[in-house]
Design a protein around this motif. Structure first.
Motif, PDB file in Angstrom:
ATOM      1  N   ASP A 112      31.244 100.027 -54.647  1.00 23.34           N
ATOM      2  CA  ASP A 112      32.164  99.251 -53.556  1.00 23.34           C
ATOM      3  C   ASP A 112      33.473  98.725 -54.163  1.00 23.34           C
ATOM      4  O   ASP A 112      34.251  98.382 -53.196  1.00 23.34           O
ATOM      5  N   ASN A 113      33.737  98.883 -55.255  1.00 22.72           N
ATOM      6  CA  ASN A 113      35.211  98.472 -55.830  1.00 22.72           C
ATOM      7  C   ASN A 113      36.129  99.257 -54.957  1.00 22.72           C
ATOM      8  O   ASN A 113      37.313  98.882 -54.736  1.00 22.72           O
ATOM      9  N   GLY A 114      35.911 100.304 -54.695  1.00 25.70           N
ATOM     10  CA  GLY A 114      36.743 101.503 -54.304  1.00 25.70           C
ATOM     11  C   GLY A 114      37.117 101.165 -52.761  1.00 25.70           C
ATOM     12  O   GLY A 114      38.260 101.483 -52.469  1.00 25.70           O
ATOM     13  N   ASN A 115      36.449 100.305 -52.139  1.00 22.20           N
ATOM     14  CA  ASN A 115      36.929  99.921 -50.646  1.00 22.20           C
ATOM     15  C   ASN A 115      38.228  98.805 -50.682  1.00 22.20           C
ATOM     16  O   ASN A 115      39.005  99.027 -50.200  1.00 22.20           O
ATOM     17  N   GLU A 116      38.138  97.791 -51.861  1.00 17.48           N
ATOM     18  CA  GLU A 116      39.198  97.102 -52.079  1.00 17.48           C
ATOM     19  C   GLU A 116      40.479  98.036 -52.719  1.00 17.48           C
ATOM     20  O   GLU A 116      41.519  97.658 -52.394  1.00 17.48           O
ATOM     21  N   THR A 117      40.097  99.056 -53.555  1.00 18.10           N
ATOM     22  CA  THR A 117      41.079  99.620 -54.292  1.00 18.10           C
ATOM     23  C   THR A 117      41.775 100.286 -52.974  1.00 18.10           C
ATOM     24  O   THR A 117      43.042 100.444 -53.122  1.00 18.10           O
ATOM     25  N   THR A 118      41.198 100.955 -52.021  1.00 16.26           N
ATOM     26  CA  THR A 118      41.974 101.824 -51.248  1.00 16.26           C
ATOM     27  C   THR A 118      42.604 100.918 -50.289  1.00 16.26           C
ATOM     28  O   THR A 118      43.418 101.468 -49.480  1.00 16.26           O
ATOM     29  N   ARG A 119      42.004  99.636 -49.791  1.00 13.15           N
ATOM     30  CA  ARG A 119      42.591  98.626 -48.960  1.00 13.15           C
ATOM     31  C   ARG A 119      44.064  98.451 -49.534  1.00 13.15           C
ATOM     32  O   ARG A 119      45.009  98.587 -48.920  1.00 13.15           O
ATOM     33  N   VAL A 120      44.121  98.137 -50.874  1.00  9.21           N
ATOM     34  CA  VAL A 120      45.382  97.874 -51.694  1.00  9.21           C
ATOM     35  C   VAL A 120      46.388  99.071 -51.630  1.00  9.21           C
ATOM     36  O   VAL A 120      47.673  99.034 -51.598  1.00  9.21           O
ATOM     37  N   TYR A 121      45.760 100.174 -52.227  1.00 11.70           N
ATOM     38  CA  TYR A 121      46.437 101.472 -52.132  1.00 11.70           C
ATOM     39  C   TYR A 121      45.654 102.522 -51.455  1.00 11.70           C
ATOM     40  O   TYR A 121      44.678 103.197 -52.015  1.00 11.70           O
ATOM     41  N   PRO A 122      46.146 102.631 -50.494  1.00  9.81           N
ATOM     42  CA  PRO A 122      45.757 103.789 -49.739  1.00  9.81           C
ATOM     43  C   PRO A 122      46.036 105.250 -49.950  1.00  9.81           C
ATOM     44  O   PRO A 122      45.483 105.800 -49.787  1.00  9.81           O
ATOM     45  N   LYS A 123      47.091 105.150 -50.906  1.00  8.36           N
ATOM     46  CA  LYS A 123      47.611 106.402 -51.345  1.00  8.36           C
ATOM     47  C   LYS A 123      47.233 106.499 -52.723  1.00  8.36           C
ATOM     48  O   LYS A 123      47.635 105.726 -53.714  1.00  8.36           O
ATOM     49  N   LEU A 124      46.356 107.562 -53.076  1.00  5.47           N
ATOM     50  CA  LEU A 124      46.148 107.686 -54.600  1.00  5.47           C
ATOM     51  C   LEU A 124      47.026 107.658 -55.473  1.00  5.47           C
ATOM     52  O   LEU A 124      47.317 107.227 -56.729  1.00  5.47           O
ATOM     53  N   ASP A 125      48.153 108.607 -55.132  1.00  8.82           N
ATOM     54  CA  ASP A 125      49.410 108.608 -56.175  1.00  8.82           C
ATOM     55  C   ASP A 125      49.990 107.356 -56.380  1.00  8.82           C
ATOM     56  O   ASP A 125      50.397 107.211 -57.716  1.00  8.82           O
ATOM     57  N   GLU A 126      50.152 106.552 -55.416  1.00  7.71           N
ATOM     58  CA  GLU A 126      50.727 105.185 -55.684  1.00  7.71           C
ATOM     59  C   GLU A 126      49.942 104.264 -56.708  1.00  7.71           C
ATOM     60  O   GLU A 126      50.455 103.692 -57.584  1.00  7.71           O
ATOM     61  N   LEU A 127      48.667 104.410 -56.643  1.00  7.48           N
ATOM     62  CA  LEU A 127      47.500 103.778 -57.589  1.00  7.48           C
ATOM     63  C   LEU A 127      47.915 104.415 -58.853  1.00  7.48           C
ATOM     64  O   LEU A 127      47.991 103.480 -60.010  1.00  7.48           O
ATOM     65  N   ILE A 128      47.919 105.739 -59.179  1.00  6.67           N
ATOM     66  CA  ILE A 128      47.986 106.312 -60.496  1.00  6.67           C
ATOM     67  C   ILE A 128      49.334 105.852 -61.188  1.00  6.67           C
ATOM     68  O   ILE A 128      49.191 105.767 -62.213  1.00  6.67           O
ATOM     69  N   THR A 129      50.278 106.038 -60.052  1.00  8.36           N
ATOM     70  CA  THR A 129      51.639 105.466 -60.923  1.00  8.36           C
ATOM     71  C   THR A 129      51.743 104.190 -61.339  1.00  8.36           C
ATOM     72  O   THR A 129      52.364 104.048 -62.362  1.00  8.36           O
ATOM     73  N   ASP A 130      51.166 103.317 -60.532  1.00  8.72           N
ATOM     74  CA  ASP A 130      51.039 101.905 -61.033  1.00  8.72           C
ATOM     75  C   ASP A 130      50.179 101.675 -62.135  1.00  8.72           C
ATOM     76  O   ASP A 130      50.725 100.857 -62.912  1.00  8.72           O
ATOM     77  N   ILE A 131      49.127 102.291 -62.323  1.00 13.12           N
ATOM     78  CA  ILE A 131      48.297 101.949 -63.485  1.00 13.12           C
ATOM     79  C   ILE A 131      49.079 102.617 -64.577  1.00 13.12           C
ATOM     80  O   ILE A 131      48.970 102.019 -65.725  1.00 13.12           O
ATOM     81  N   ALA A 132      49.602 103.921 -64.470  1.00 14.34           N
ATOM     82  CA  ALA A 132      50.401 104.377 -65.812  1.00 14.34           C
ATOM     83  C   ALA A 132      51.565 103.365 -66.122  1.00 14.34           C
ATOM     84  O   ALA A 132      51.943 103.295 -67.132  1.00 14.34           O
ATOM     85  N   THR A 133      52.316 103.171 -64.975  1.00 18.13           N
ATOM     86  CA  THR A 133      53.480 101.993 -65.328  1.00 18.13           C
ATOM     87  C   THR A 133      52.985 100.940 -66.095  1.00 18.13           C
ATOM     88  O   THR A 133      53.556 100.218 -67.149  1.00 18.13           O
ATOM     89  N   ALA A 134      51.944 100.178 -65.636  1.00 13.93           N
ATOM     90  CA  ALA A 134      51.354  98.977 -66.242  1.00 13.93           C
ATOM     91  C   ALA A 134      50.937  99.557 -67.819  1.00 13.93           C
ATOM     92  O   ALA A 134      51.347  98.629 -68.651  1.00 13.93           O
TER      93      ALA A 134
END
Length: 372
Positions: free
Chosen positions: A152-174
Motif C-alpha cells: 500500500d505504500n505505492g498509493n501514497e507514492t503515486t499521490r505525491v509523484y504521479p509521474k514515475l520519472d519525477e520520483l526517480i529524478t528526486d530520489i537520485a538527486t537526494a
C-alpha cells in the motif's frame, strides 16, 4: 589516506552482531527509559570497541557495524526529507520467518539535505590510520524506489509523484546530495547495498507479478537507471561499490536464483567500481554470469556465509575462487562473506566469536591465494 579504497583482498560487507549492552540501550530508548544523548554514548562506545576489533583482526576497512540502525536500509530512507517511518501490519515474508514490520512512506518531495548518516560516518572516520580507511554503507537508490512501492505504500507514492520519472529524478538527486555531503566529510568509499537484483532474479517473484504488466526487462532497466543517475557526476577519487544480496534476516533468506537474468544490466552496465556478490550456496547459481562483468570492474566473491557458524573448508573455498577465475582474472577478484552479520539488529544465528572466526578464515584464504 585518500588513495586507499575498498575492496581489499580480504573484506567484509559492513554490519556486525550488536553487543547486548547496545541492544538493551536501543530498547530502553524506545520506551523512553534513556535519552537520545545516553543512547548515543552507548552507541559511540560500542562502535569504538568494534573498530578496535576490526583493526585487531587485520582488516584495512572499518565501519560502524550499522550499530546506529535497526535495519540495513530503512534507517537511511527515514533520514531523507519527504519520507516517514511507518509500521505495517506485517513484515517481509522470508523463506522461514517473517521480518519485523518497519517500512517507509512518502510524505512530500524527497530531498537529501542534512542526512544523519553523514555525522555517523564522521564519527568512524576519526579512527582511520595508515593503511585503514572507513567506508559508508547505504541502501541503493533502487532499494529505496522498491520500498516506496511496497504494497500500500505505492498509493501514497503515486499521490505525491504521479509521474514515475519525477520520483526517480528526486530520489537520485537526494542521493547525489548525500553522496556529496559524505565526500565533503572525507568519505572516499561508499557501498550501495541492493536486494532488488536478487528479487527480480527470483522466478517466484515473477509468478507473483503475473498479470500485472511488469516485465523483468522493465524492472531491470528502471533499477539500472536510478542507480546510475544517483552515481552520475561523482568525484573521480570517490569509489562507489555495490553489494547484491538475496535477503539476510536472522540467518534466513528471501530470494533464490542465479545472476544470469540480471547480469546484462548490473554486471555489465551499472557504473560502480566493484560488485560484492553473494555466492555462499546453491541459491546463487554458477559463476558463468561473471563473464558479463564490464572490463575493469572488481568482483568480491562472497563465498563465506554469515548465516551459519560452521566454518567453511579452506580448500573448497580456494577451488571456488579458481572456478571464478575462469571468468574474471584473479587480479580483479577479492574475497568476503556473502553479506553482513546483522543486516537488521536482530542479527544472524552465530556468536561474536564465531563471527570473528569467519573473518579470520577470509583473511587466511586471501593471504594464501593472493599473497597479501
Amino acid at each position: 589516506m585518500a588513495t586507499l579504497h575498498a575492496p581489499f583482498r580480504y573484506d567484509y560487507v559492513g554490519s556486525f552482531l550488536r553487543p547486548e549492552a547496545l541492544k538493551k540501550a536501543r530498547a530502553d530508548f524506545e520506551t523512553d527509559a534513556i535519552s537520545a544523548t545516553e543512547l548515543a554514548t552507548v552507541e559511540n562506545d560500542a562502535i569504538e570497541d568494534l573498530v578496535a576489533k576490526q583493526k585487531a583482526a587485520g582488516y584495512h576497512v572499518i565501519t560502524d557495524g550499522e550499530f546506529r540502525r535497526s535495519y540495513w536500509h530503512l534507517d537511511f530512507m527515514w533520514g531523507l526529507g519527504g519520507i516517514e517511518h511507518i509500521e505495517l501490519d506485517h513484515g517481509y515474508q522470508f523463506h522461514s520467518e517473517e521480518t519485523t514490520h518497519g517500512s517507509a512512506r512518502v510524505t512530500g518531495r524527497i530531498t537529501g539535505e542534512n542526512h544523519p548518516f553523514v555525522q555517523h560516518y564522521a564519527f568512524v572516520k576519526q579512527f582511520e590510520e595508515e593503511g585503514v580507511i572507513a567506508k559508508q554503507t547505504i541502501p541503493s537508490p533502487a532499494q529505496t524506489l522498491a520500498e516506496l512501492f511496497r504494497e500500500d505504500n505505492g498509493n501514497e507514492t503515486t499521490r505525491v509523484y504521479p509521474k514515475l520519472d519525477e520520483l526517480i529524478t528526486d530520489i537520485a538527486t537526494a542521493y547525489r546530495q548525500v553522496i556529496s555531503d559524505l565526500y565533503a566529510a572525507g568519505c572516499r568509499t561508499i557501498q550501495l547495498d541492493d536486494c532488488t537484483w536478487g528479487m527480480i532474479a527470483d522466478s517466484s517473484f515473477w509468478k507473483a507479478m503475473a498479470g500485472s504488466g511488469f516485465t523483468l526487462e522493465d524492472e531491470a532497466e528502471k533499477y539500472l537507471r536510478i542507480n546510475n543517475l544517483a552515481i552520475e557526476g561523482k568525484p573521480d577519487d570517490l569509489v562507489i561499490n555495490t553489494h547484491i544480496c538475496r535477503g539476510n534476516y536472522h540467518s534466513d533468506y528471501a530470494c533464490t536464483g542465479p545472476y544470469d537474468a540480471v547480469a546484462p544490466y548490473v554486471f555489465a552496465q551499472e557504473n560502480v567500481d566493484a560488485l560484492y556478490l553473494e555466492y555462499d550456496d546453491e541459491r546463487s547459481g554458477g559463476f558463468e554470469p561473471l563473464a558479463q562483468v564490464s572490463p575493469g570492474k572488481k568482483v568480491v566473491l562472497g563465498l563465506i556465509t554469515t548465516k551459519s557458524p560452521t566454518l567453511e573448508d579452506k580448500d573448497s573455498v580456494i577451488r571456488r575462487i579458481r572456478e571464478a577465475e575462469q571468468y574474471v582474472p584473479l587480479d580483479r577478484l577479492y574475497l568476503s562473506p556473502q553479506c553482513g552479520f546483522a543486516s537488521c539488529e536482530i542479527g544472524n544465528k552465530l556468536t561474536e566469536d564465531e563471527q570473528w572466526a569467519k573473518l579470520a578464515l577470509v583473511k587466511e584464504i586471501a593471504e594464501e591465494v593472493w599473497g597479501c
